[in-house]
Design an enzyme around this catalytic site. Structure first.
Site, PDB file in Angstrom:
ATOM      1  N   CYS A   1       1.024  -1.549   0.040  1.00  0.00           N
ATOM      2  CA  CYS A   1       0.204  -0.334   0.381  1.00  0.00           C
ATOM      3  C   CYS A   1       0.803   0.929  -0.236  1.00  0.00           C
ATOM      4  O   CYS A   1       0.582   2.391  -0.673  1.00  0.00           O
ATOM      5  CB  CYS A   1      -1.170   0.061   1.233  1.00  0.00           C
ATOM      6  SG  CYS A   1      -0.026  -0.638   3.004  1.00  0.00           S
TER       7      CYS A   1
ATOM      8  N   HIS B   1      -3.212   6.311   4.941  1.00  0.00           N
ATOM      9  CA  HIS B   1      -1.698   6.219   4.769  1.00  0.00           C
ATOM     10  C   HIS B   1      -1.198   7.588   4.329  1.00  0.00           C
ATOM     11  O   HIS B   1      -1.433   8.793   3.585  1.00  0.00           O
ATOM     12  CB  HIS B   1      -0.714   4.934   4.190  1.00  0.00           C
ATOM     13  CG  HIS B   1      -0.808   4.084   4.633  1.00  0.00           C
ATOM     14  ND1 HIS B   1      -1.824   3.051   5.513  1.00  0.00           N
ATOM     15  CD2 HIS B   1      -0.782   3.118   4.065  1.00  0.00           C
ATOM     16  CE1 HIS B   1      -1.537   2.262   6.243  1.00  0.00           C
ATOM     17  NE2 HIS B   1      -1.019   1.543   5.016  1.00  0.00           N
TER      18      HIS B   1
END
Lengths: 354, 354
Positions: free
Chosen positions: A146, A260
């Site tokens: 990710c 994130h």
């Protein structure tokens, strides 16, 4: 390139017939599984049929898709029969076991685990960055870590304009990277803390309420870096086509649910003006520049959550490099979307386009 | 050096008499004010009398100290009469107004605001790092920015062994840096989010529940860095005695209550082995090495909160510098203690030692 299509679709295409692909999702009940359903739906992905696969424990659950409810089936020997395209998101072990079955059944596999990401025979793809790597794939494509997926969307347009020769990254990673259970644990731990009650972590190894900690991936004693950090380094290099790029990195888990963030410093071969970087980022696909100094408004997880674009801002000269060759940026992306499901669906779109 | 003592204590000392100092705290009702009371108490600081000062709005509140309750007084013209030592923690404007009054009354002032930190006539002190800067102070000493205070405790022992020539920092800053009201807002916003309710931020400019954002200090349009980042750069340089040190920095506010974390990369003049750095940090004052790879246990805000020592771990070679001259570390310290109140009390201890 019809030879990169799933065989049955390629045959239909050769015959001049349009046929909608049969889709399977392995790991349908997880956080990424849910996000895959959302992305297939929101992007109007062509779906001739949808098979949801999971462990026997989750079989029987019903998940919504385009106004219907689909019953989750337990993974079995025949699960991939008739499937054109399979999304895997059930961990590296299951990916290694199931990929040969799915490929033997004629399905193209887009794998979200780390199992094949560094296999030279398997393309590792972020469509905005290295779509060309898909050419001649052999029916198995890896979806990146990710952080690497989100970061490279912002790094690639800058690198194309002026080569990057060094990176430094500190991450602020959400609970979702550890799955739906970690997201639930963050909420439960926080609720307990607000009530003044004790809470014993079960999913993550450390207290999570109003706390942060070094990423929970296993530590590599040789480098002193954890598995997450080493993945980001290796995959960022591979996606960018820069196998030797020095990347300094610290991965930290923060009490955020599903986006994130990362503070990135880029050293270029020559000085790059922040204004030029901003213009490049504004023109790049998959990105949205959020960089309003007057309003002190920059990328934030709550604004990236549920959003396809990666947000980028704080575009400035790095005060740590007097040569003027370095810029600093702040990047935030939805971990479940661009960091996982959306990127996988974008890969599948390219596969179907053939 | 009795000439650096508060005048009345110096006179008593010259006469051979011991007299306990009269203390004042300006900003007693704030988060740092409370932490000052805690630190004076926990460290057994000699207190002959204690005057708690605040705005008229807070006057009349009663705060506990060593088993007694002390009534908060409104700041006035005569507030510093008879005071030997005054801790200021009520913002830069009030510090600028009150410092001349307190000094005229004979008090030594330890100021926690940014008002005097870059004044060459005012020492800026982290006792573990540059206690010598106190020599010949003129009755006014500046307590540093919280990030600079916490970071330099970990940087100084390494720099003493091998000169640092470049730093890169990304911070994970707690709510407490914005005061008690911001800490309360983090809890209220999070409770509302867990109930699925909307919450309008009042103290901080952005949603704080399960979110993070670029530090809310005003942005400097010339450098593209916010006021917090520029303070950390200038103060770290001054405390370390390295006025030209290049420092790259990103300051981010995270949903943590009262301990700041920071990922720091240090470039040295020559390669420094991580094992040597670890030994230096283990031997250094004010630090505790938390670096257990097997248990994946590194510095965390919940373990730094309420603790005097700064925690340091993740001591490793920086993968971003192939020359081997750079190390990376992760540092966490209590923002209200080493980042503010404790450091101020440690400065006062040195002043009283004369």
């Amino acid at each position: 390139m019809p030879d990169t299509l799933p065989p049955s679709l390629a045959a239909a295409a050769r015959a001049g017939a349009a046929r909608l692909p049969q889709i399977a999702i392995l790991g349908a009940t997880g956080a990424v599984g849910h996000a895959l359903l959302e992305s297939l739906e929101s992007r109007g992905f062509p779906v001739g049929g949808l098979r949801l696969l999971a462990s026997p424990r989750s079989a029987g659950q019903r998940l919504p898709f385009r106004g219907q409810e689909i019953t989750v089936e337990a993974l079995g020997e025949d699960s991939f029969k008739g499937i054109d395209l399979a999304f895997f998101s059930a961990g590296a072990t299951l990916s290694r076991q199931s990929a040969p079955l799915a490929r033997a059944a004629g399905a193209v596999v887009v794998d979200n685990s780390s199992a094949f990401r560094m296999d030279p025979a398997v393309p590792l793809v972020v469509p905005e960055v290295n779509a060309a790597a898909l050419a001649g794939h052999a029916g198995l494509i890896a979806n990146p870590n990710c952080v690497a997926a989100i970061a490279t969307v912002a790094l690639a347009p800058l690198h194309r304009a002026l080569p990057i020769r060094r990176l430094s990254m500190a991450t602020y990673q959400a609970a979702s990277g550890a799955g739906a259970a970690a997201m639930a644990e963050l909420e439960q731990a926080t609720a307990a803390a607000l009530r003044g009650e004790a809470f014993t972590p079960r999913v993550l190894p450390h207290p999570y309420a109003f706390n942060l900690f070094s990423h929970n991936a296993t530590m590599d004693p040789e480098t002193g870096h954890n598995g997450e950090e080493l993945k980001v380094v290796a995959e960022t290099r591979r996606i960018m086509g820069l196998p030797e790029l020095p990347i300094g990195i610290t991965c930290i888990r923060v009490p955020v649910l599903r986006a994130h963030a990362m503070a990135i410093t880029l050293e270029f071969d020559e000085p790059m003006a922040p204004e030029r970087a901003r213009a490049l980022l504004e023109a790049a696909p998959g990105l949205r520049v959020v960089d309003d100094a007057a309003a002190n408004h920059y990328p934030m997880p709550v604004e990236a959550s549920g959003r396809e674009e990666v947000l980028v801002g704080r575009i400035r000269r790095d005060l740590g490099d007097p040569s003027g060759r370095s810029l600093a940026i702040f990047v935030v992306g939805d971990q479940l979307l661009k960091g996982a499901a959306l990127n996988a669906v974008q890969i599948a779109e390219l596969v179907l386009r053939g």
